[in-house]
Design an enzyme around this catalytic site. Structure first.
Site, PDB file in Angstrom:
ATOM      1  N   HIS A 123      27.336   4.965   6.840  1.00  0.00           N
ATOM      2  CA  HIS A 123      26.517   4.335   7.887  1.00  0.00           C
ATOM      3  C   HIS A 123      27.097   4.727   9.231  1.00  0.00           C
ATOM      4  CE1 HIS A 123      24.273   1.775  10.416  1.00  0.00           C
ATOM      5  NE2 HIS A 123      25.177   0.820  10.533  1.00  0.00           N
ATOM      6  N   GLU A 148      17.391  25.834   9.964  1.00  0.00           N
ATOM      7  CA  GLU A 148      18.300  26.270   8.921  1.00  0.00           C
ATOM      8  C   GLU A 148      19.077  25.114   8.302  1.00  0.00           C
ATOM      9  OE1 GLU A 148      20.370  28.931   6.379  1.00  0.00           O
ATOM     10  OE2 GLU A 148      18.474  29.063   7.500  1.00  0.00           O
ATOM     11  N   GLU A 274      -6.005  -7.596  -0.722  1.00  0.00           N
ATOM     12  CA  GLU A 274      -5.148  -8.674  -1.214  1.00  0.00           C
ATOM     13  C   GLU A 274      -4.670  -9.557  -0.069  1.00  0.00           C
ATOM     14  OE1 GLU A 274      -1.099  -9.028  -4.003  1.00  0.00           O
ATOM     15  OE2 GLU A 274      -1.944  -7.083  -3.457  1.00  0.00           O
ATOM     16  N   SER A 407      -6.826  -0.209   0.925  1.00  0.00           N
ATOM     17  CA  SER A 407      -5.967  -0.997   0.047  1.00  0.00           C
ATOM     18  C   SER A 407      -5.039  -0.075  -0.721  1.00  0.00           C
ATOM     19  CB  SER A 407      -6.825  -1.800  -0.935  1.00  0.00           C
ATOM     20  OG  SER A 407      -6.030  -2.448  -1.913  1.00  0.00           O
ATOM     21  N   LYS A 441       0.582   2.334   3.575  1.00  0.00           N
ATOM     22  CA  LYS A 441      -0.091   1.386   4.468  1.00  0.00           C
ATOM     23  C   LYS A 441       0.813   0.872   5.585  1.00  0.00           C
ATOM     24  CE  LYS A 441      -3.185  -1.458   3.153  1.00  0.00           C
ATOM     25  NZ  LYS A 441      -3.737  -2.701   2.590  1.00  0.00           N
TER      26      LYS A 441
END
Length: 508
Positions: A123, A148, A274, A407, A441
């Site tokens: 990290h 490259e 949904e 959806s 989405k």
């Protein structure tokens, strides 16, 4: 079950564990002058390499949080089991040293280990990795091609397009865990995730692979920044003159004096299903169980059909990628000549795992759509919509507004749902259907792609209605007008989401 030998004092004091602790301290010292771990930021974790231990069981070494990374010693490290249980905590140091604690990135590191079978994770707070997420504040991805150093990223060649997902920053790194896991799931080829205004997480099969890739990523980010300053487009093979991203152009064009937005006439309405047109419970409690319970029956009955063969091949490609990336529940699908039953058994196992993980992938959605078709045709299934939906669709249709569905379910599944409701066939009020073949989405580019198909002069002429905050953010970044649907059973929204909400289509 964890191997008790690995938690024994003898093994915890063995050469492999000591070498891993020394390695993390050494890497932090190397990365400090590069700006990756300055100001106590950044962190590193590695698996304890031991050929006699399965990789999933190998111990994990993590650096402490909030300490001077370039001054760390091997004895400052935390050692965890392969499942993340703490086995060794370092001794605390006297004032003025801060109290040691395991890195705040621990939950994210564990996601990379479990979802991707990583051997190490780095990290970095490198400035390059922050700036590339700020050049286009609405971008959900960093892209580059024909450089490259892309060859240094696993699975990529010179001509490939490198795509790195970008997630939004949070006050605490542990709060990034869910969005981090979603990015790993949505980008199976990625070996890194960028965090806007924060940094990058890079993983690889070994610490050497991880270090190599991290160096390549930072090189490419720095190159992108310099090309941006020179007005050169780093995202195309030609590397021609840079044009302002479309979403930014239109956002800028939508403002006048006093920051008042110029609202153009709404021409199209795009609806999620949904939690927006349909109760979440219909999908989770009826559609998904029906597909899961009928996978074997459907495959056995249609195994030799061209359509089913195409479904199996699409699943085979996805499962090969899942197995390569160590996705939980993925098992190889035998070759077709291995026999129908063995192929079906493997597909059933994979599909059950995919449904359990609620994966939004085309191969699963396509098969589910074909299973649901059988259910709708036999009248075992009937589409459910909220009671305000039919009237609203009819009203918008009479007003000349074009209404579309977007959806994660396949287009066929969408047509089946709206074509077989208790209110009759509602498809006569709909102009089209979009699914994830357009794009994820939660990605802005998907909504820009949809806009290209709708014949509008500006994305601001499109209204998008959804119950998902991340989808609302992506559509807003594309220039759409956005409303968030509040329906029974929907997930809670962030308190500062900033969108107008509705509880019924009557309010639109």
């Amino acid at each position: 079950m964890a191997n008790p030998m690995l938690s024994s004092r003898e093994y915890l004091e063995s050469a492999p564990v000591k070498e891993a602790c020394s390695l993390v301290a050494e890497l932090c010292r190397l990365f400090y002058p590069q700006g990756w771990v300055t100001g106590t930021g950044g962190s590193i974790t590695v698996k304890v390499h031991d050929d006699s231990i399965p990789k999933s069981d190998q111990l994990i070494v993590m650096s402490p949080s909030g300490v001077q990374k370039e001054r760390m010693e091997p004895e400052d490290m935390y050692v965890l089991s392969g499942e993340g249980d703490m086995l060794i905590e370092p001794s605390q140091k006297p004032y003025p040293h801060k109290p040691l604690k395991c890195t705040d990135c621990g939950p994210l590191f564990m996601k990379a280990y479990k979802m991707r079978g990583a051997g190490a994770v780095i990290h970095s707070h490198g400035m390059e990795s922050c700036i590339v997420t700020m050049m286009n504040p609405s971008a959900k991805e960093f892209k580059m091609t024909h450089m490259e150093m892309i060859k240094g990223i696993k699975g990529h060649g010179y001509r490939d397009e490198l795509v790195v997902p970008i997630i939004e920053n949070q006050p605490q790194e542990s709060q990034l865990t869910d969005s981090f896991a979603e990015a790993i799931e949505a980008y199976p080829k990625a070996t890194a995730v960028l965090v806007r205004n924060h940094g990058i997480f890079v993983w690889g099969d070994t610490w050497i692979s991880t270090k190599t890739q991290a160096e390549c990523y930072h090189y490419l980010f720095d190159a992108a920044i310099r090309l941006y300053q020179l007005g050169i487009d780093w995202t195309t093979p030609e590397h021609g003159p840079l044009s302002v991203p479309r979403a930014i152009q239109q956002t800028a064009a939508g403002w006048e004096n006093g920051n008042n937005v110029i609202e153009s006439a709404r021409k199209c309405i795009v609806l999620d299903i949904e939690g927006t047109t349909t109760p979440i419970s219909f999908v989770t409690d009826i559609l998904f169980p029906y597909a899961r319970d009928n996978v074997r029956k459907h495959l056995l009955a249609t195994f030799d059909n061209v359509e089913t063969k195409a479904d199996i091949e699409l699943l085979r490609v996805q499962v090969e990628e899942d197995c390569k990336n160590g996705v939980a529940g993925a098992v190889p699908i035998p070759a077709e000549n291995s026999g129908r039953d063995s192929v079906v058994d493997a597909i059933v196992t994979n599909v059950e795992a995919m449904i359990k993980a609620d994966r939004k992938i085309t191969s699963l959605k396509q098969l589910q759509g074909h299973i649901w078709r059988t259910g709708f045709e036999s009248k075992e299934l009937q589409g459910i919509v909220f009671e305000d939906v039919p009237g609203a669709l009819k009203k918008w249709h009479s007003e000349g507004k074009k209404v579309y569905i977007y959806s994660s379910g396949s287009r066929e599944a969408q047509r089946l749902l709206f074509g077989n409701t208790s209110y009759g066939d509602l498809r006569r009020y709909l102009c089209g259907f979009f699914d994830t073949t357009v794009g994820n989405k939660k990605e802005t580019r998907s909504y820009l792609e949809i806009a290209q198909s709708l014949g509008v002069d500006s994305e601001s002429q499109i209204l998008f209605v959804t119950d998902v905050y991340q989808e609302a953010m992506a559509a807003k970044a594309a220039g759409y007008e956005v409303l968030i649907s509040i329906r029974p059973g929907n997930a809670p929204l962030p308190s500062d989401h900033g969108f107008r909400t509705i509880t019924s289509f009557v309010e639109i």
